[in-house]
Design a protein around this motif. Structure first.
Motif, PDB file in Angstrom:
ATOM      1  N   PHE A  91       0.729  -1.190   0.062  1.00 67.03           N
ATOM      2  CA  PHE A  91       0.013   0.008   0.026  1.00 67.03           C
ATOM      3  C   PHE A  91       0.803   1.262  -0.027  1.00 67.03           C
ATOM      4  CE2 PHE A  91      -2.312   3.305   2.176  1.00 67.03           C
ATOM      5  CZ  PHE A  91      -3.656   3.292   1.403  1.00 67.03           C
ATOM      6  N   THR A 119       0.993   3.822  -2.823  1.00 69.50           N
ATOM      7  CA  THR A 119       0.564   5.267  -2.453  1.00 69.50           C
ATOM      8  C   THR A 119       1.813   6.172  -3.235  1.00 69.50           C
ATOM      9  OG1 THR A 119      -0.544   4.592  -0.679  1.00 69.50           O
ATOM     10  CG2 THR A 119      -0.097   6.923  -0.659  1.00 69.50           C
ATOM     11  N   VAL A 124     -10.942  10.749  -0.270  1.00 68.58           N
ATOM     12  CA  VAL A 124     -10.287   9.770  -0.567  1.00 68.58           C
ATOM     13  C   VAL A 124     -10.306   9.310   0.861  1.00 68.58           C
ATOM     14  CG1 VAL A 124      -8.288   8.454  -0.902  1.00 68.58           C
ATOM     15  CG2 VAL A 124      -9.273   9.865  -2.661  1.00 68.58           C
ATOM     16  N   THR A 165     -13.697   8.240   2.618  1.00 65.19           N
ATOM     17  CA  THR A 165     -13.925   6.786   1.987  1.00 65.19           C
ATOM     18  C   THR A 165     -13.315   5.814   2.615  1.00 65.19           C
ATOM     19  OG1 THR A 165     -14.595   7.935  -0.007  1.00 65.19           O
ATOM     20  CG2 THR A 165     -14.207   5.356  -0.296  1.00 65.19           C
ATOM     21  N   ILE A 166     -11.898   5.801   2.930  1.00 66.54           N
ATOM     22  CA  ILE A 166     -11.056   5.013   3.551  1.00 66.54           C
ATOM     23  C   ILE A 166     -11.447   4.781   4.934  1.00 66.54           C
ATOM     24  CG2 ILE A 166      -8.676   4.288   4.293  1.00 66.54           C
ATOM     25  CD1 ILE A 166      -7.786   5.466   1.596  1.00 66.54           C
ATOM     26  N   TRP A 167     -11.688   5.835   5.586  1.00 68.07           N
ATOM     27  CA  TRP A 167     -12.131   5.736   7.025  1.00 68.07           C
ATOM     28  C   TRP A 167     -13.535   5.038   7.188  1.00 68.07           C
ATOM     29  CZ3 TRP A 167     -13.648  10.408   9.980  1.00 68.07           C
ATOM     30  CH2 TRP A 167     -14.057  10.259  11.374  1.00 68.07           C
ATOM     31  N   TYR A 197     -13.161   1.069   6.342  1.00 64.13           N
ATOM     32  CA  TYR A 197     -12.487   0.505   7.546  1.00 64.13           C
ATOM     33  C   TYR A 197     -13.488   0.328   8.783  1.00 64.13           C
ATOM     34  CZ  TYR A 197      -7.607  -0.090   5.777  1.00 64.13           C
ATOM     35  OH  TYR A 197      -6.738  -0.527   5.193  1.00 64.13           O
TER      36      TYR A 197
END
Length: 100
Positions: free
Chosen positions: A40, A44, A85, A88-90, A93
């Motif tokens: 990752f 990134t 972004v 969305t990741i938060w 998860y």
């Protein structure tokens, strides 16, 4: 606002860098040589460097030749993308945690 003309050499340099920065994550994932966190991080980092390459070589954005208002708008767009972004990741998860 001043324009900065680019030569074919600049575009070819950008193309080569973009291809390399695209190939690195594919190779790293394909070989499975690293843990998921390292993968990752590599993906990134390559993505962030590729954004800079595209801004510099293809969109002709440079700190020396670009107006302050344009750079401020670009920075604001970057902050919005980061929020979208990151949010969305938060959320993903958190949903994963709640579904377990």
């Amino acid at each position: 606002m001043q324009t900065h003309e680019h030569s074919l050499q600049d575009y070819l340099t950008g193309l080569v860098l973009a291809v390399i920065l695209t190939a690195i994550p594919f190779w790293v994932v394909w070989t499975s040589a690293f843990s998921a966190k390292v993968l990752f991080g590599i993906i990134t980092l390559c993505a962030l460097i590729q954004v800079i390459v595209h801004l510099r070589f293809f969109l002709n954005i440079s700190l020396k030749h670009t107006g302050k208002d344009y750079l401020t708008a670009l920075f604001f767009a970057g902050v919005l993308i980061f929020i979208m972004v990151g949010g969305t990741i938060w959320i993903l998860y958190d949903l994963n945690f709640r579904m377990m």
